[in-house]
Design a protein around this motif. Structure first.
Motif, PDB file in Angstrom:
ATOM      1  N   SER A 181      44.142  31.963  37.989  1.00 26.43           N
ATOM      2  CA  SER A 181      42.773  32.495  38.146  1.00 26.43           C
ATOM      3  C   SER A 181      41.608  32.037  38.986  1.00 26.43           C
ATOM      4  CB  SER A 181      41.909  32.079  36.709  1.00 26.43           C
ATOM      5  OG  SER A 181      41.736  30.737  36.387  1.00 26.43           O
ATOM      6  N   GLU A 182      41.706  31.107  39.724  1.00 26.16           N
ATOM      7  CA  GLU A 182      40.733  30.670  40.883  1.00 26.16           C
ATOM      8  C   GLU A 182      41.123  31.501  42.008  1.00 26.16           C
ATOM      9  OE1 GLU A 182      38.070  28.692  41.177  1.00 26.16           O
ATOM     10  OE2 GLU A 182      38.400  28.758  39.035  1.00 26.16           O
ATOM     11  N   LEU A 236      40.440  35.749  40.427  1.00 23.60           N
ATOM     12  CA  LEU A 236      39.175  36.279  40.151  1.00 23.60           C
ATOM     13  C   LEU A 236      38.076  35.547  41.192  1.00 23.60           C
ATOM     14  CD1 LEU A 236      39.098  35.395  36.332  1.00 23.60           C
ATOM     15  CD2 LEU A 236      39.413  37.388  37.409  1.00 23.60           C
ATOM     16  N   HIS A 237      38.531  35.037  42.168  1.00 22.61           N
ATOM     17  CA  HIS A 237      37.448  34.366  43.086  1.00 22.61           C
ATOM     18  C   HIS A 237      38.100  34.607  44.580  1.00 22.61           C
ATOM     19  CE1 HIS A 237      36.236  32.602  39.302  1.00 22.61           C
ATOM     20  NE2 HIS A 237      35.119  32.954  39.677  1.00 22.61           N
ATOM     21  N   GLN A 294      27.449  42.259  35.764  1.00 19.39           N
ATOM     22  CA  GLN A 294      27.610  40.825  36.269  1.00 19.39           C
ATOM     23  C   GLN A 294      26.786  39.751  35.713  1.00 19.39           C
ATOM     24  OE1 GLN A 294      28.402  39.645  40.458  1.00 19.39           O
ATOM     25  NE2 GLN A 294      28.299  41.784  41.162  1.00 19.39           N
ATOM     26  N   ASP A 310      35.212  43.393  42.806  1.00 15.81           N
ATOM     27  CA  ASP A 310      36.316  42.821  43.510  1.00 15.81           C
ATOM     28  C   ASP A 310      37.018  43.893  44.436  1.00 15.81           C
ATOM     29  OD1 ASP A 310      38.757  40.612  43.266  1.00 15.81           O
ATOM     30  OD2 ASP A 310      39.630  42.507  43.128  1.00 15.81           O
ATOM     31  N   CYS A 340      41.207  41.995  34.256  1.00 12.99           N
ATOM     32  CA  CYS A 340      39.747  42.522  33.767  1.00 12.99           C
ATOM     33  C   CYS A 340      39.639  41.680  32.315  1.00 12.99           C
ATOM     34  CB  CYS A 340      39.551  43.800  33.530  1.00 12.99           C
ATOM     35  SG  CYS A 340      39.066  44.707  35.036  1.00 12.99           S
ATOM     36  N   GLY A 347      38.733  38.512  33.217  1.00 14.82           N
ATOM     37  CA  GLY A 347      37.406  38.255  33.698  1.00 14.82           C
ATOM     38  C   GLY A 347      36.459  38.133  32.619  1.00 14.82           C
ATOM     39  N   LEU A 394      36.643  34.758  30.551  1.00 21.29           N
ATOM     40  CA  LEU A 394      35.947  33.957  31.664  1.00 21.29           C
ATOM     41  C   LEU A 394      34.539  33.909  31.742  1.00 21.29           C
ATOM     42  CD1 LEU A 394      39.096  32.690  33.808  1.00 21.29           C
ATOM     43  CD2 LEU A 394      38.421  31.944  31.582  1.00 21.29           C
ATOM     44  N   ASN A 395      33.813  34.881  31.562  1.00 18.84           N
ATOM     45  CA  ASN A 395      32.617  35.404  31.674  1.00 18.84           C
ATOM     46  C   ASN A 395      32.276  35.525  33.375  1.00 18.84           C
ATOM     47  OD1 ASN A 395      29.651  35.748  31.081  1.00 18.84           O
ATOM     48  ND2 ASN A 395      29.123  33.795  31.814  1.00 18.84           N
ATOM     49  N   ASN A 396      33.483  36.151  33.662  1.00 17.27           N
ATOM     50  CA  ASN A 396      33.236  36.738  35.169  1.00 17.27           C
ATOM     51  C   ASN A 396      32.533  37.784  35.342  1.00 17.27           C
ATOM     52  OD1 ASN A 396      33.831  35.854  38.019  1.00 17.27           O
ATOM     53  ND2 ASN A 396      35.184  37.533  37.863  1.00 17.27           N
TER      54      ASN A 396
END
Length: 425
Positions: free
Chosen positions: A91-92, A95-96, A302, A312, A389, A392, A395-397
């Motif tokens: 996920s790192e 999502l980032h 967001q 993204d 998604c 996302g 994970l509260n992204n």
């Protein structure tokens, strides 16, 4: 082990070893690469297969989610097992952005692959032209995503043809029950009654319009920038015998004719209009309401003030071109400054994760037909974006907020009861 490239160039490090540093190592994920290298347990529930050195070239050109997505869409990377589980394990990265130091490390090791195997991006990527959020460009962006195929969306969305966050009375409720519950929640917050006029902007295939007409006797107009949505929605209205009360038009929300409405619902539109248009958007909606009329704004947000407004890069290129997400506070402020009194707000992000879970299940159940309808590349785009998604939201992204406002009447009259009657408690 030495990795051998297709054109004779070599790298001294195994591909799986290189990727494991960037993707992270998880007990649930095994990495197998075209050079024979492997990282991870043989009994891992999910295996990431790197089928081609072109996948590595894409990672150099676009480190992070976009490079991985390009490789997945083109089948240069595949996943054996559940895609959502694979994304959660890394996920790192998905999502980032990969940290700059890691990007440099990765580029140095994969540069030979980029030199030998770089390719243009897949032709599924959106490249809308014109001034950002002009009517012409917005029409292109919406068409890219929504005018794919109504039949494809039937496979994914199910009978309700509703492409927005559902509201689950419990985690085991069916998708259809949850979508009907969402529409009723919106109707309750808007206090819809027979004879009222509802404007539903960004109406999709007309689900809210049909619900308001059928369940509450409301005269409802829905507008959408998608021609295919409008045609499908109007045909369904006629099929259900609701033509005397309901209508869906192929129309930009900025071109809705003036009139006095009792309520406005906006379910999944604000993400598409752009920050520069948020203030004028809420002012325009407020101007169309009678005193005492309510607006319900339902959209993805967001959870923090963004460093940049764009979504993204994978989502922006393949899914929602020109989409911009704002914190809920920005939207509440804009509504307030447009003349609404904000009466209620709630975050439904867990419900959106469940909705995406069920859409993903529908897609897998209808996978063969979906691929036949839109092609393997586009079907893989939808599979990837729905799984990503879902993660996302968990994970509260990203979040999903409903904000309810009212245009006050004379003497500050809101028309709200002291407690409870508007469905928010």
């Amino acid at each position: 082990m030495t990795g051998v490239l297709e054109r004779g160039t070599t790298t001294t490090e195994p591909v799986a070893t290189i990727l494991s540093r960037v993707l992270g190592q998880s007990a649930t994920l095994r990495v197998e690469a075209f050079d024979g290298s492997v990282i991870g347990a043989a009994d891992a529930p999910v295996t990431l297969r790197v089928n081609s050195p072109r996948a590595l070239a894409r990672l150099v050109g676009a480190p992070g989610s976009l490079g991985l997505a390009r490789a997945y869409v083109t089948e240069e990377i595949d996943v054996e097992g559940d895609l959502y589980t694979a994304l959660r394990a890394m996920s790192e990265v998905t999502l980032h952005s990969i940290p700059r130091q890691e990007r440099l490390w990765l580029a140095r090791r994969l540069l030979p692959y980029w030199r030998e195997h770089r390719m243009p991006p897949p032709d599924l990527e959106a490249r809308p032209k014109g001034l950002l959020h002009s009517k012409r460009r917005d029409s292109q962006a919406i068409s890219h995503h929504y005018d794919v195929s109504n039949r494809f969306y039937e496979f994914v969305l199910g009978p309700s043809m509703t492409y927005t966050c559902a509201t689950y009375p419990d985690a085991d409720a069916s998708l259809e029950t949850a979508q009907a519950t969402k529409y009723e929640l919106v109707a309750s917050k808007l206090d819809l009654k027979p004879g009222m006029r509802l404007l539903d902007v960004g109406c999709g295939w007309g689900g809210m319009v049909r619900h308001a007409a059928a369940e509450h006797g409301v005269r409802a107009l829905g507008v959408t920038l998608s021609k295919e949505q409008a045609e499908w929605g109007q045909a369904e209205i006629e099929r259900k015998g609701l033509g005397a009360l309901a209508e869906v038009r192929h129309l930009d929300y900025r071109d809705v004719p003036d009139g006095v409405y009792d309520a406005v619902s906006s379910i999944g539109l604000t993400e598409h209009i752009g920050k520069a248009n948020v203030d004028s958007y809420f002012r325009a909606m407020q101007a169309k309401l009678r005193p005492g009329g309510r607006m319900l704004n339902h959209c993805i947000t967001q959870p923090y003030k963004p460093d940049h407004r764009h979504t993204d890069p994978f989502i922006r290129r393949y899914v929602f071109p020109d989409g911009e997400l704002e914190p809920v506070g920005t939207l509440v402020t804009a509504m307030n400054e447009a003349g609404f009194e904000v009466r209620h707000e709630e975050n439904l992000r867990e419900h959106y994760a469940l909705t995406l879970r069920d859409w993903g299940t529908n897609l897998e159940r209808n996978w063969t037909d979906a691929v036949a309808e839109v092609g393997i590349g586009r079907a893989r785009v939808w599979r990837l974006y729905m799984a990503a998604c879902r993660l996302g939201f968990e994970l509260n992204n990203i979040q999903l907020h409903q904000v309810l406002g009212v245009k006050l009447g004379d003497g500050g009259a809101s028309g709200f009861p002291l407690r409870g009657a508007h469905g928010a408690y």
